[in-house]
Design an enzyme around this catalytic site. Structure first.
Site: not given
Length: 249
Positions: A142, A155
């Site tokens: 990401s 995350y």
């Protein structure tokens, strides 16, 4: 230039929705033989089966939770049973939640880290005996990993860990001829946009369209394009890289 992956044997985790679905279908349409996993039965899985059947490429869908070691073992064993070996491993399965750090339960920290970081470790390690010179390991990370996002410390930490894993494995597996790379998506418009409240969708699109160089959100197919490249011989001298597919955010 189109990429032909005919005959390539590829394992993909988290293939039923969003980016994973786009990746699995793109690989199959390019001629690859695929084994993909999903966590629970759903209309999305049924639809994926139909779309994969329409490609005419060999495919196998396995119900597996990649945070569970026994499921990972069964998933890799399925690939070995059908293919004998693997040319490409794509770690895509992931989870996310939005929790203030001061209120983040240890159980939620572990759930996200187990799925996003520990699972790729287990999948790659179990698949390693099936890989050989010329193989490619691809993990979907990401853009958040190098930016940081409030309410997503767990995350972001998991995705940042994938960068370190990629760099270390690149050096360790490189002498064996195995390439290891990371694809880092920006904000991608997936099925979640179809079910979210219209005002929330409008807010997210307005914010991120203004932050990207291209002035729009990405699509799963555009992430799949980077995976196709890294799965092909066109990328045979690319390893240890983080490829940002984020529209210039």
């Amino acid at each position: 230039m189109s990429i032909d992956l005919t005959g390539k044997r590829i394992l993909v985790t988290g293939g039923s929705r969003g980016i994973g679905r786009g990746i699995v279908l793109a690989l199959a349409r390019a001629g690859a033989r695929t084994v993909a996993c999903y966590r629970t039965e759903s209309p999305a899985v049924a639809g994926l089966r139909e779309e994969l059947a329409a490609t005419g490429a060999e495919h196998h869908l396995v119900q597996a939770d990649v945070s569970v070691p026994e499921d990972v073992e069964r998933l890799v064993s399925t690939a070995k049973e059908h293919f004998g070996a693997l040319d490409v491993v794509v770690n895509n399965a992931g989870v996310i939640s939005h929790v203030p750090f001061a209120e983040l339960p240890l159980e939620e920290w572990r759930r996200v880290l187990d799925t996003n970081l520990t699972a790729p470790f287990m999948v790659i390690q179990k698949a390693l005996p099936l890989l050989s010179a010329g193989s490619s390991v691809i993990t979907v990370g990401s853009r958040a990993a190098v930016i940081g996002i409030p309410l997503r410390a767990h995350y972001t930490a998991s995705k940042a860990g994938l960068i370190g894993l990629t760099r270390s494995l690149m050096k360790e597996l490189g002498p064996k001829g195995i390439r290891v790379n990371l694809v880092a998506p920006g904000v991608i418009e997936t099925e979640e946009f179809e079910t979210a409240p219209p005002e929330e969708v409008a807010r997210v699109k307005s914010r991120y369209q203004g932050l990207t160089g291209l002035g729009r959100l990405g699509t799963p197919d555009e992430i799949a394009g980077a995976v196709l490249f890294l799965s092909s011989d066109l990328s045979r001298y690319v390893t240890g890289e983080t490829i940002h597919v984020d529209g210039g955010i």
